[in-house]
Design a protein around this motif. Sequence first.
Motif, PDB file in Angstrom:
ATOM      1  N   THR A 108      35.976  93.742 -19.160  1.00  0.00           N
ATOM      2  CA  THR A 108      37.393  92.721 -18.971  1.00  0.00           C
ATOM      3  C   THR A 108      37.651  92.446 -20.498  1.00  0.00           C
ATOM      4  O   THR A 108      36.960  92.220 -21.027  1.00  0.00           O
ATOM      5  CB  THR A 108      36.726  91.467 -18.150  1.00  0.00           C
ATOM      6  OG1 THR A 108      36.261  91.737 -16.915  1.00  0.00           O
ATOM      7  CG2 THR A 108      38.015  90.692 -17.941  1.00  0.00           C
ATOM      8  N   TYR A 109      38.964  92.564 -20.534  1.00  0.00           N
ATOM      9  CA  TYR A 109      39.626  92.430 -21.984  1.00  0.00           C
ATOM     10  C   TYR A 109      40.509  91.274 -21.736  1.00  0.00           C
ATOM     11  O   TYR A 109      41.191  91.047 -20.670  1.00  0.00           O
ATOM     12  CB  TYR A 109      40.404  93.817 -22.281  1.00  0.00           C
ATOM     13  CG  TYR A 109      39.692  94.708 -22.169  1.00  0.00           C
ATOM     14  CD1 TYR A 109      39.109  95.283 -23.510  1.00  0.00           C
ATOM     15  CD2 TYR A 109      39.483  95.531 -21.310  1.00  0.00           C
ATOM     16  CE1 TYR A 109      38.563  96.667 -23.679  1.00  0.00           C
ATOM     17  CE2 TYR A 109      38.587  96.957 -21.157  1.00  0.00           C
ATOM     18  CZ  TYR A 109      38.138  97.365 -22.478  1.00  0.00           C
ATOM     19  OH  TYR A 109      37.526  98.549 -22.506  1.00  0.00           O
ATOM     20  N   ASP A 110      41.072  90.552 -22.750  1.00  0.00           N
ATOM     21  CA  ASP A 110      41.728  89.637 -23.077  1.00  0.00           C
ATOM     22  C   ASP A 110      43.501  90.321 -23.428  1.00  0.00           C
ATOM     23  O   ASP A 110      43.885  90.347 -24.414  1.00  0.00           O
ATOM     24  CB  ASP A 110      41.617  88.591 -24.056  1.00  0.00           C
ATOM     25  CG  ASP A 110      40.577  87.765 -23.542  1.00  0.00           C
ATOM     26  OD1 ASP A 110      40.423  87.508 -22.385  1.00  0.00           O
ATOM     27  OD2 ASP A 110      39.885  87.168 -24.250  1.00  0.00           O
ATOM     28  N   ASP A 111      43.792  91.087 -22.372  1.00  0.00           N
ATOM     29  CA  ASP A 111      45.360  91.579 -22.613  1.00  0.00           C
ATOM     30  C   ASP A 111      45.649  92.401 -23.827  1.00  0.00           C
ATOM     31  O   ASP A 111      46.235  91.636 -24.443  1.00  0.00           O
ATOM     32  CB  ASP A 111      46.400  90.431 -22.325  1.00  0.00           C
ATOM     33  CG  ASP A 111      46.230  89.756 -20.922  1.00  0.00           C
ATOM     34  OD1 ASP A 111      45.815  90.445 -20.022  1.00  0.00           O
ATOM     35  OD2 ASP A 111      46.689  88.425 -20.832  1.00  0.00           O
TER      36      ASP A 111
ATOM     37  N   GLY B  13      35.057  91.162 -28.124  1.00  0.00           N
ATOM     38  CA  GLY B  13      35.250  90.115 -27.326  1.00  0.00           C
ATOM     39  C   GLY B  13      35.468  90.548 -25.886  1.00  0.00           C
ATOM     40  O   GLY B  13      35.473  89.588 -24.976  1.00  0.00           O
ATOM     41  N   ALA B  14      35.447  91.640 -25.413  1.00  0.00           N
ATOM     42  CA  ALA B  14      35.575  92.240 -24.040  1.00  0.00           C
ATOM     43  C   ALA B  14      34.207  91.715 -23.479  1.00  0.00           C
ATOM     44  O   ALA B  14      33.121  91.758 -24.008  1.00  0.00           O
ATOM     45  CB  ALA B  14      35.794  93.724 -24.286  1.00  0.00           C
ATOM     46  N   LEU B  15      34.317  91.545 -22.321  1.00  0.00           N
ATOM     47  CA  LEU B  15      33.148  91.283 -21.497  1.00  0.00           C
ATOM     48  C   LEU B  15      32.751  92.555 -20.571  1.00  0.00           C
ATOM     49  O   LEU B  15      33.620  93.150 -19.758  1.00  0.00           O
ATOM     50  CB  LEU B  15      33.415  89.858 -20.437  1.00  0.00           C
ATOM     51  CG  LEU B  15      32.271  89.457 -19.733  1.00  0.00           C
ATOM     52  CD1 LEU B  15      31.497  88.527 -20.587  1.00  0.00           C
ATOM     53  CD2 LEU B  15      33.083  88.431 -18.701  1.00  0.00           C
ATOM     54  N   GLY B  16      31.566  92.880 -20.384  1.00  0.00           N
ATOM     55  CA  GLY B  16      31.275  93.985 -19.710  1.00  0.00           C
ATOM     56  C   GLY B  16      29.782  93.779 -18.595  1.00  0.00           C
ATOM     57  O   GLY B  16      28.851  92.874 -19.131  1.00  0.00           O
ATOM     58  N   TYR B  44      27.295  85.442 -17.347  1.00  0.00           N
ATOM     59  CA  TYR B  44      28.480  86.624 -17.093  1.00  0.00           C
ATOM     60  C   TYR B  44      29.233  86.176 -16.149  1.00  0.00           C
ATOM     61  O   TYR B  44      30.463  86.158 -16.219  1.00  0.00           O
ATOM     62  CB  TYR B  44      27.733  88.144 -16.865  1.00  0.00           C
ATOM     63  CG  TYR B  44      28.869  89.121 -16.286  1.00  0.00           C
ATOM     64  CD1 TYR B  44      29.570  89.666 -17.201  1.00  0.00           C
ATOM     65  CD2 TYR B  44      29.136  88.975 -14.919  1.00  0.00           C
ATOM     66  CE1 TYR B  44      30.520  90.423 -16.868  1.00  0.00           C
ATOM     67  CE2 TYR B  44      30.213  89.904 -14.601  1.00  0.00           C
ATOM     68  CZ  TYR B  44      30.857  90.635 -15.508  1.00  0.00           C
ATOM     69  OH  TYR B  44      31.805  91.548 -15.046  1.00  0.00           O
ATOM     70  N   ARG B  51      37.583  83.559 -17.841  1.00  0.00           N
ATOM     71  CA  ARG B  51      38.767  84.501 -18.294  1.00  0.00           C
ATOM     72  C   ARG B  51      39.588  84.924 -16.974  1.00  0.00           C
ATOM     73  O   ARG B  51      40.569  85.025 -17.095  1.00  0.00           O
ATOM     74  CB  ARG B  51      37.980  85.883 -18.164  1.00  0.00           C
ATOM     75  CG  ARG B  51      37.241  85.755 -19.736  1.00  0.00           C
ATOM     76  CD  ARG B  51      36.787  86.918 -20.358  1.00  0.00           C
ATOM     77  NE  ARG B  51      35.990  86.894 -21.633  1.00  0.00           N
ATOM     78  CZ  ARG B  51      35.696  87.531 -22.505  1.00  0.00           C
ATOM     79  NH1 ARG B  51      36.585  88.825 -22.661  1.00  0.00           N
ATOM     80  NH2 ARG B  51      34.842  87.624 -23.787  1.00  0.00           N
ATOM     81  N   ARG B  58      47.833  82.330 -17.429  1.00  0.00           N
ATOM     82  CA  ARG B  58      48.768  83.320 -18.266  1.00  0.00           C
ATOM     83  C   ARG B  58      49.781  83.931 -17.320  1.00  0.00           C
ATOM     84  O   ARG B  58      50.918  83.885 -17.685  1.00  0.00           O
ATOM     85  CB  ARG B  58      48.234  84.567 -19.148  1.00  0.00           C
ATOM     86  CG  ARG B  58      47.280  83.788 -20.383  1.00  0.00           C
ATOM     87  CD  ARG B  58      46.826  84.943 -21.339  1.00  0.00           C
ATOM     88  NE  ARG B  58      46.225  86.027 -20.647  1.00  0.00           N
ATOM     89  CZ  ARG B  58      44.747  85.843 -20.622  1.00  0.00           C
ATOM     90  NH1 ARG B  58      44.114  84.956 -21.155  1.00  0.00           N
ATOM     91  NH2 ARG B  58      44.239  86.810 -20.344  1.00  0.00           N
TER      92      ARG B  58
END
Lengths: 230, 103
Positions: A108-111, B13-16, B44, B51, B58
């Motif tokens: 999961t990335y922040d856009d 910063g990506a969550l995996g 997690y 997120r 957003r």
Amino acid sequence: MARCGCGGSDRCSCAVVAGDRVTVEGNGSPSSPYVISAGEDAGAVETGAGLTGDGRDGAPIEANVSSWPYEGCTVDEAGGQVYVDATGQLRGEPRSLATYVQDSQNVTYDDVDVPGDYNEPIETRTLTIENPDPCREAFVVCEVEVDIDFNLPAGSGAAGGILTDEMQYFANTGSGAANDVHGQVTKTYNRTIPAGETLEEPLQIVMGRGTGGATYNRVQSFMRAFVFVL
Amino acid sequence: MMKKTIYYRRSDGALGTRTIEQSHGDKVSIPLPDGASELSAEEYTQEAARRAAAAARRAEDAAEAATTEQREAYEALIAAGLPEGPARRISGWRGDPEDEAAS
């Protein structure tokens, strides 16, 4: 035989006994001497465990084999082999093997902005595939899947794919944003792995043609291998 | 079938999360990506939920901003003399003028 009194009398006093599969005739006297002969079953052996016959004339010991049932090839061309192991036991060809391995990942990335060029590498993963057989080559069916979530503002577009193959393109031609737009693409292909070796199979996830503020926020991918040693 | 899952936060910063299942072998081992820090399943799940909520906010903000732009375009088109139907089609705005005026 003298001690048995066989010299002149009409019978000997010593007994002669026939053993297994032997016959004795006569009483040892001059007029009726002992005649020791092989019996009817002499020379015969018992068989089993896939052997037939008893070893006598007309009944040779043979392996109890089947007739070759296939028309498209001959036993000389396609027949397997039979071997003897260290203990003297009969053995056939190595047994067939089938194994499976799956490696899935969800990031999961922040856009993050989708790159503007074609097929820009985002991530390269590898699947470790072992050939479990130390003596034969393995045939492998590989399958991979990629699922990218794009956020597409009005007037934007984005593409994703595998290696040099752009496999999906989304464009938002409407007047509002479209979020988490995604499709799941897959490829299936074959590999071979030499005996006893390990293959590191790559999967390169690519994106491109990002316009109008298109971003991605999730990449899910699967790598699967079905391994056969026949 | 043997199975193992790891959870991690990458250096960017990506969550995996990554899971390996296999039909053979003694154990499954999964190395962490370079520079990543390992998380527990609970950490997690909490981070993923946080997120997801942020992404939803957003998206909501972006949708609201887009609606505002559409309404402004609609009003400009009406002010320019276009009938309501074409103004709605061109602007993409589907709101109720009376509700918007009341708000």
